[in-house]
Design a protein around this motif. Sequence first.
Motif, mmCIF file in Angstrom:
data_model
loop_
_atom_site.group_PDB
_atom_site.id
_atom_site.type_symbol
_atom_site.label_atom_id
_atom_site.label_comp_id
_atom_site.label_asym_id
_atom_site.label_seq_id
_atom_site.Cartn_x
_atom_site.Cartn_y
_atom_site.Cartn_z
ATOM 1 N N VAL A 262 4.170 -0.783 -2.994
ATOM 2 C CA VAL A 262 4.571 -1.317 -4.159
ATOM 3 C C VAL A 262 5.594 -0.460 -5.175
ATOM 4 C CG1 VAL A 262 4.209 -2.405 -6.459
ATOM 5 C CG2 VAL A 262 2.954 -2.813 -4.421
ATOM 6 N N MET A 263 6.779 -0.556 -5.524
ATOM 7 C CA MET A 263 7.564 0.118 -6.053
ATOM 8 C C MET A 263 7.857 -0.453 -7.760
ATOM 9 S SD MET A 263 10.308 0.891 -3.013
ATOM 10 C CE MET A 263 10.310 -0.934 -2.911
ATOM 11 N N SER A 264 8.124 0.439 -8.840
ATOM 12 C CA SER A 264 8.762 0.169 -10.105
ATOM 13 C C SER A 264 9.084 1.471 -10.502
ATOM 14 C CB SER A 264 7.445 -0.222 -10.744
ATOM 15 O OG SER A 264 6.440 0.920 -11.154
ATOM 16 N N ASP A 265 10.443 1.204 -10.986
ATOM 17 C CA ASP A 265 11.300 2.291 -11.610
ATOM 18 C C ASP A 265 11.427 3.415 -10.576
ATOM 19 O OD1 ASP A 265 12.776 3.523 -13.592
ATOM 20 O OD2 ASP A 265 11.089 4.552 -14.355
ATOM 21 N N GLU B 87 7.111 -4.759 -1.906
ATOM 22 C CA GLU B 87 7.629 -5.270 -2.852
ATOM 23 C C GLU B 87 7.784 -4.680 -4.211
ATOM 24 O OE1 GLU B 87 4.102 -7.474 -4.255
ATOM 25 O OE2 GLU B 87 2.885 -6.554 -2.446
ATOM 26 N N MET B 88 8.255 -5.267 -5.319
ATOM 27 C CA MET B 88 8.594 -4.555 -6.643
ATOM 28 C C MET B 88 7.334 -5.087 -7.412
ATOM 29 S SD MET B 88 11.234 -3.078 -5.720
ATOM 30 C CE MET B 88 11.221 -2.200 -7.595
ATOM 31 N N LEU B 89 6.855 -4.092 -8.195
ATOM 32 C CA LEU B 89 5.953 -4.523 -9.365
ATOM 33 C C LEU B 89 6.037 -5.643 -10.280
ATOM 34 C CD1 LEU B 89 2.955 -3.720 -9.811
ATOM 35 C CD2 LEU B 89 3.756 -1.846 -11.470
ATOM 36 N N TRP B 90 7.318 -5.221 -10.758
ATOM 37 C CA TRP B 90 7.730 -5.995 -11.969
ATOM 38 C C TRP B 90 9.147 -6.292 -12.141
ATOM 39 C CZ3 TRP B 90 11.039 -3.313 -15.098
ATOM 40 C CH2 TRP B 90 10.831 -2.198 -15.182
ATOM 41 N N GLU B 91 10.036 -5.357 -11.244
ATOM 42 C CA GLU B 91 11.521 -5.666 -11.263
ATOM 43 C C GLU B 91 11.834 -6.840 -10.291
ATOM 44 O OE1 GLU B 91 13.405 -1.622 -11.375
ATOM 45 O OE2 GLU B 91 11.445 -1.139 -10.688
ATOM 46 N N GLN B 92 13.085 -7.299 -10.610
ATOM 47 C CA GLN B 92 13.571 -8.349 -9.704
ATOM 48 C C GLN B 92 14.454 -7.927 -8.653
ATOM 49 O OE1 GLN B 92 12.636 -11.317 -10.341
ATOM 50 N NE2 GLN B 92 11.097 -10.448 -11.800
ATOM 51 N N ASP B 93 14.679 -6.417 -8.503
ATOM 52 C CA ASP B 93 15.585 -5.860 -7.502
ATOM 53 C C ASP B 93 15.116 -6.186 -6.154
ATOM 54 O OD1 ASP B 93 17.225 -4.914 -9.499
ATOM 55 O OD2 ASP B 93 15.689 -3.174 -9.702
ATOM 56 N N ASP B 94 16.115 -6.272 -5.167
ATOM 57 C CA ASP B 94 15.494 -6.266 -3.621
ATOM 58 C C ASP B 94 14.585 -4.961 -3.234
ATOM 59 O OD1 ASP B 94 16.366 -5.391 -0.714
ATOM 60 O OD2 ASP B 94 16.085 -7.608 -0.936
ATOM 61 N N PRO B 95 13.562 -5.419 -2.837
ATOM 62 C CA PRO B 95 12.587 -4.095 -2.546
ATOM 63 C C PRO B 95 13.320 -3.306 -1.383
ATOM 64 C CG PRO B 95 11.559 -6.059 -1.734
ATOM 65 C CD PRO B 95 12.738 -6.508 -2.481
ATOM 66 N N ASP B 96 13.883 -3.961 -0.202
ATOM 67 C CA ASP B 96 14.279 -2.956 0.825
ATOM 68 C C ASP B 96 15.625 -2.216 0.381
ATOM 69 O OD1 ASP B 96 12.725 -3.986 2.617
ATOM 70 O OD2 ASP B 96 14.064 -6.027 2.925
ATOM 71 N N ALA C 91 10.958 0.267 5.693
ATOM 72 C CA ALA C 91 9.505 0.534 5.413
ATOM 73 C C ALA C 91 8.706 1.315 6.783
ATOM 74 C CB ALA C 91 8.895 -0.796 5.624
ATOM 75 N N ALA C 92 9.115 1.059 7.916
ATOM 76 C CA ALA C 92 8.458 2.070 8.903
ATOM 77 C C ALA C 92 8.858 3.522 8.583
ATOM 78 C CB ALA C 92 9.160 1.554 10.434
ATOM 79 N N ALA C 93 9.917 3.917 8.134
ATOM 80 C CA ALA C 93 10.125 5.394 7.718
ATOM 81 C C ALA C 93 9.429 5.565 6.772
ATOM 82 C CB ALA C 93 11.771 5.503 7.694
ATOM 83 N N GLY C 94 9.197 4.782 5.546
ATOM 84 C CA GLY C 94 8.226 5.180 4.748
ATOM 85 C C GLY C 94 6.971 5.235 4.858
ATOM 86 N N ASN D 139 8.733 5.213 -9.344
ATOM 87 C CA ASN D 139 7.261 5.444 -8.854
ATOM 88 C C ASN D 139 6.920 4.433 -7.573
ATOM 89 O OD1 ASN D 139 6.849 6.956 -10.931
ATOM 90 N ND2 ASN D 139 6.495 5.287 -12.258
ATOM 91 N N ALA D 140 6.246 4.766 -6.564
ATOM 92 C CA ALA D 140 5.832 4.111 -5.500
ATOM 93 C C ALA D 140 4.238 4.335 -5.531
ATOM 94 C CB ALA D 140 6.564 4.346 -4.445
ATOM 95 N N LEU D 141 3.602 3.110 -4.742
ATOM 96 C CA LEU D 141 2.289 3.365 -4.450
ATOM 97 C C LEU D 141 1.998 2.634 -3.093
ATOM 98 C CD1 LEU D 141 2.442 1.769 -7.444
ATOM 99 C CD2 LEU D 141 0.283 2.350 -7.475
ATOM 100 N N ALA D 142 1.306 3.367 -2.343
ATOM 101 C CA ALA D 142 1.158 2.597 -0.946
ATOM 102 C C ALA D 142 -0.521 2.655 -0.586
ATOM 103 C CB ALA D 142 1.691 3.880 0.229
ATOM 104 N N TRP D 143 -1.115 1.553 -0.255
ATOM 105 C CA TRP D 143 -2.333 1.494 0.160
ATOM 106 C C TRP D 143 -2.852 1.637 1.549
ATOM 107 C CZ3 TRP D 143 0.017 -1.085 -3.789
ATOM 108 C CH2 TRP D 143 -0.842 -1.006 -4.903
ATOM 109 N N VAL D 144 -3.629 2.598 1.997
ATOM 110 C CA VAL D 144 -3.599 3.016 3.222
ATOM 111 C C VAL D 144 -5.290 2.996 3.602
ATOM 112 C CG1 VAL D 144 -1.770 4.578 3.449
ATOM 113 C CG2 VAL D 144 -3.861 5.606 2.540
ATOM 114 N N ARG D 145 -5.493 3.060 4.703
ATOM 115 C CA ARG D 145 -7.038 3.268 5.167
ATOM 116 C C ARG D 145 -7.517 4.305 5.849
ATOM 117 N NH1 ARG D 145 -10.683 -1.105 4.616
ATOM 118 N NH2 ARG D 145 -9.846 -3.089 3.914
ATOM 119 N N SER D 146 -8.482 4.998 5.710
ATOM 120 C CA SER D 146 -9.018 6.158 6.528
ATOM 121 C C SER D 146 -10.327 5.845 7.124
ATOM 122 C CB SER D 146 -8.984 7.632 5.882
ATOM 123 O OG SER D 146 -9.653 8.675 6.529
ATOM 124 N N GLY D 147 -10.365 5.216 8.104
ATOM 125 C CA GLY D 147 -11.782 4.718 8.707
ATOM 126 C C GLY D 147 -12.171 3.448 7.734
#
Length: 322
Positions: A51-54, A4-13, A25-28, A56-64
Amino acid sequence: MTVEMLWEQDDPDEVLRNRFGFADAAAGGDWVVSTVERRWGVRVDPPERLVMSDSNALAWVRSGDERLLVKWSVAPARSERLAFAAELTARLATLGLPVSAPVPTLVGAVQVTVDGVSMGLQRVIDGAHLDVADAEQVRAAGATLAQLHDALRSYPSHGSRPGVLSTPAPLTDQIAGWIASAPSTLSPEARDVFGSMADRAPTALPSVQIVHGDYRAANILCRGTAVVGVLDFEELRLDHRIVELARSAVMLGTRFRDWGPVPLSVRQQFLDGYQTVHALTDEELRWWPVLVLWYSLALVPPGEDPHGWGPAAVEVLEQTAR
């Protein structure tokens, strides 16, 4: 994985493909997983959310059982600033301040360049964004900003990267330049009142120092009445602390797509909280109403005003004139 986009209205894909260079998304997600293991030695699951904006990108992941946040930027011009911000944030964490400390890589770096992008890893802080309707949270946010300012005052502002931060023009010159630009939203009455106030403001102020640069609800996490996380130091700059205090007070309630003003009571609670830690000088207190009015006027958008910045600025103007 949610993209998804953080605040922009652009298509995230499309943004993921055209701006960040991933086919899907799988490649990312594969790139995030492999890079974190290669540079940090940490095995993580595929991202839960991206999540993307301008640039910048953020990805939430888990390690255990641990939740981590991967942040990267594809803007090469920001690499030095991001590295400086990561080092500064790591230092603040050692002082016990509520920041999201970067996780060092296998070689001890807190920010790295990977495949041409600047990248960092953090632990996710459990908290909710500041609620400006909660007076205790607002006061705590003010007190936390004062603690940050005290810690940042002694931090080397340039170090070995003289191009990261630049000294701002004198405050009176900035205001005079803004008035001279004749913003379309600045009424003649507001211009006269504001100009008169600025002319009477004292010229003496404490020296500029490093400040956060974007201290508002979107970057403040709370748990109960306590501030548990101050996020995103990427907009740090040199400025007077009263300038950041006033700007933050006006913009305190803004988040990502919820971008509205706060009432006078919230600004006062924020100021009161700040002064429980660090009292302002007489000169700073005289600048406070000038700067609050300036930012209130500057945030009025031309054209449609769905969030009510115009009426809020008029209210500040009337209070100031009284």
